[in-house]
Design a protein around this motif. Structure first.
Motif, short mmCIF file in Angstrom:
data_model
loop_
_atom_site.label_atom_id
_atom_site.label_comp_id
_atom_site.label_asym_id
_atom_site.label_seq_id
_atom_site.Cartn_x
_atom_site.Cartn_y
_atom_site.Cartn_z
N ASP A 36 0.88 -1.17 0.00
CA ASP A 36 0.00 0.00 0.00
C ASP A 36 0.92 1.22 0.00
O ASP A 36 1.14 1.84 1.03
N GLU A 37 1.47 1.53 -1.17
CA GLU A 37 2.46 2.60 -1.31
C GLU A 37 2.12 3.49 -2.49
O GLU A 37 1.49 3.06 -3.45
N LYS A 38 2.59 4.72 -2.43
CA LYS A 38 2.46 5.67 -3.54
C LYS A 38 3.87 5.98 -4.05
O LYS A 38 4.71 6.46 -3.29
N ILE A 39 4.11 5.67 -5.32
CA ILE A 39 5.42 5.88 -5.93
C ILE A 39 5.22 6.75 -7.17
O ILE A 39 4.51 6.36 -8.11
N PHE A 44 -0.17 2.12 -5.37
CA PHE A 44 -0.19 0.65 -5.34
C PHE A 44 -0.90 0.23 -4.07
O PHE A 44 -0.46 0.54 -2.97
N ASP A 45 -1.99 -0.48 -4.20
CA ASP A 45 -2.73 -1.02 -3.07
C ASP A 45 -3.30 -2.36 -3.52
O ASP A 45 -4.45 -2.44 -3.95
N ASP A 46 -2.48 -3.40 -3.47
CA ASP A 46 -2.87 -4.69 -4.01
C ASP A 46 -2.16 -5.80 -3.24
O ASP A 46 -1.20 -5.55 -2.52
N ASP A 47 -2.65 -7.01 -3.40
CA ASP A 47 -1.99 -8.17 -2.82
C ASP A 47 -2.14 -9.35 -3.77
O ASP A 47 -2.98 -9.33 -4.66
N ASP A 48 -1.33 -10.36 -3.57
CA ASP A 48 -1.35 -11.55 -4.42
C ASP A 48 -0.85 -12.74 -3.60
O ASP A 48 -0.11 -12.57 -2.63
N THR A 49 -1.24 -13.93 -4.02
CA THR A 49 -0.76 -15.15 -3.39
C THR A 49 0.46 -15.63 -4.15
O THR A 49 0.46 -15.65 -5.37
N GLU A 76 -0.75 -4.73 -8.76
CA GLU A 76 -1.24 -3.78 -9.76
C GLU A 76 -1.56 -2.43 -9.11
O GLU A 76 -2.11 -2.36 -8.03
N ALA A 77 -1.21 -1.36 -9.84
CA ALA A 77 -1.47 0.01 -9.38
C ALA A 77 -2.82 0.48 -9.90
O ALA A 77 -3.44 -0.15 -10.76
N ASP A 154 12.00 -3.95 2.91
CA ASP A 154 12.17 -2.50 2.91
C ASP A 154 12.64 -2.01 1.54
O ASP A 154 13.63 -1.33 1.41
N ASN A 155 11.87 -2.38 0.49
CA ASN A 155 12.19 -1.92 -0.86
C ASN A 155 11.26 -0.77 -1.22
O ASN A 155 10.53 -0.26 -0.36
N GLU A 156 11.27 -0.35 -2.46
CA GLU A 156 10.48 0.81 -2.87
C GLU A 156 8.98 0.60 -2.64
O GLU A 156 8.24 1.54 -2.35
N LEU A 157 8.51 -0.64 -2.75
CA LEU A 157 7.09 -0.93 -2.53
C LEU A 157 6.76 -1.29 -1.09
O LEU A 157 5.59 -1.44 -0.74
N ASN A 158 7.77 -1.49 -0.24
CA ASN A 158 7.54 -1.94 1.14
C ASN A 158 6.59 -3.12 1.19
O ASN A 158 5.50 -3.06 1.77
N VAL A 159 7.01 -4.22 0.59
CA VAL A 159 6.17 -5.41 0.49
C VAL A 159 6.07 -6.10 1.85
O VAL A 159 7.07 -6.35 2.51
N ASP A 160 4.83 -6.40 2.26
CA ASP A 160 4.56 -7.19 3.46
C ASP A 160 4.13 -8.58 3.02
O ASP A 160 3.35 -8.72 2.07
N MET A 161 4.61 -9.61 3.72
CA MET A 161 4.25 -10.98 3.40
C MET A 161 3.82 -11.72 4.66
O MET A 161 4.50 -11.66 5.68
N PHE A 162 2.68 -12.39 4.56
CA PHE A 162 2.20 -13.30 5.61
C PHE A 162 2.18 -14.68 4.98
O PHE A 162 1.67 -14.83 3.86
#
Length: 170
Positions: A36-39, A44-49, A76-77, A154-162
């Motif tokens: 959930d980032e703005k670049i 960008f506010d999306d998730d995927d498996t 996807e943005a 801690d990349n440009e998109l700040n990806v979180d993974m569960f």
């Protein structure tokens, strides 16, 4: 004197107890990656498996090192830009085992690679950034564990993974 010898022998046995679960392990899991980032004015506010694989070594039960690959899936943005990516990781691991349940934290570096697809053309981006995570394991069969974890890249998109998966200890 006999009592002191027994105490010292008991202490010696307890001191090697953390070595009982030491060794190499391999694991794989299914993850939900999201951002959930703005670049550059693109939201960008999306998730995927997606999936992840890792190989680790614990010379003693409390500490270890791990290498892995984690797929971020396709994110996807709001303007239709799609990013696919993943990270190759190297991490240090600290763990605490309490019977069949274990808690751990890991942190290290991630070499991240993104393929960017948008109406203006395709691009790719890579970086080396920090990442970290927390997790728990449950021993279900002597050397087979179920795990669940949360990781933050801690990349440009700040990806979180569960994620959750299986880990096999050699």
């Amino acid at each position: 004197m006999k009592r002191l010898t027994k105490v010292l022998a008991g202490a010696a046995i307890l001191s090697v107890a953390p070595l009982a679960n030491a060794g190499f392990y391999v694991g794989a899991g299914i993850y939900n990656s999201g951002t959930d980032e703005k670049i550059d004015n693109v939201e960008f506010d999306d998730d995927d498996t997606s999936g992840g694989l890792f190989l680790g070594w614990r010379p003693i039960e409390l500490v270890g090192a791990e290498v892995g690959y984690y797929d971020f899936g396709e994110l996807e943005a709001d303007n239709g830009t799609k990013i696919e990516g993943g990270a190759v990781t190297f991490a240090g691991l600290l763990s605490f085992e309490l019977g069949p349940v274990g808690l751990y934290g890991k942190g290290g570096i991630a070499n991240t690679d993104f393929d960017v697809k948008n109406p203006l053309g395709d691009d790719d981006d890579s970086s080396t950034d920090a990442f970290g995570g927390l997790g728990a394991t449950v021993d279900i069969m002597d050397k087979l564990y179920v795990y669940a974890e949360y990781m933050r890249f801690d990349n440009e998109l700040n990806v979180d993974m569960f994620g959750a998966g299986l880990r096999f200890q050699f």
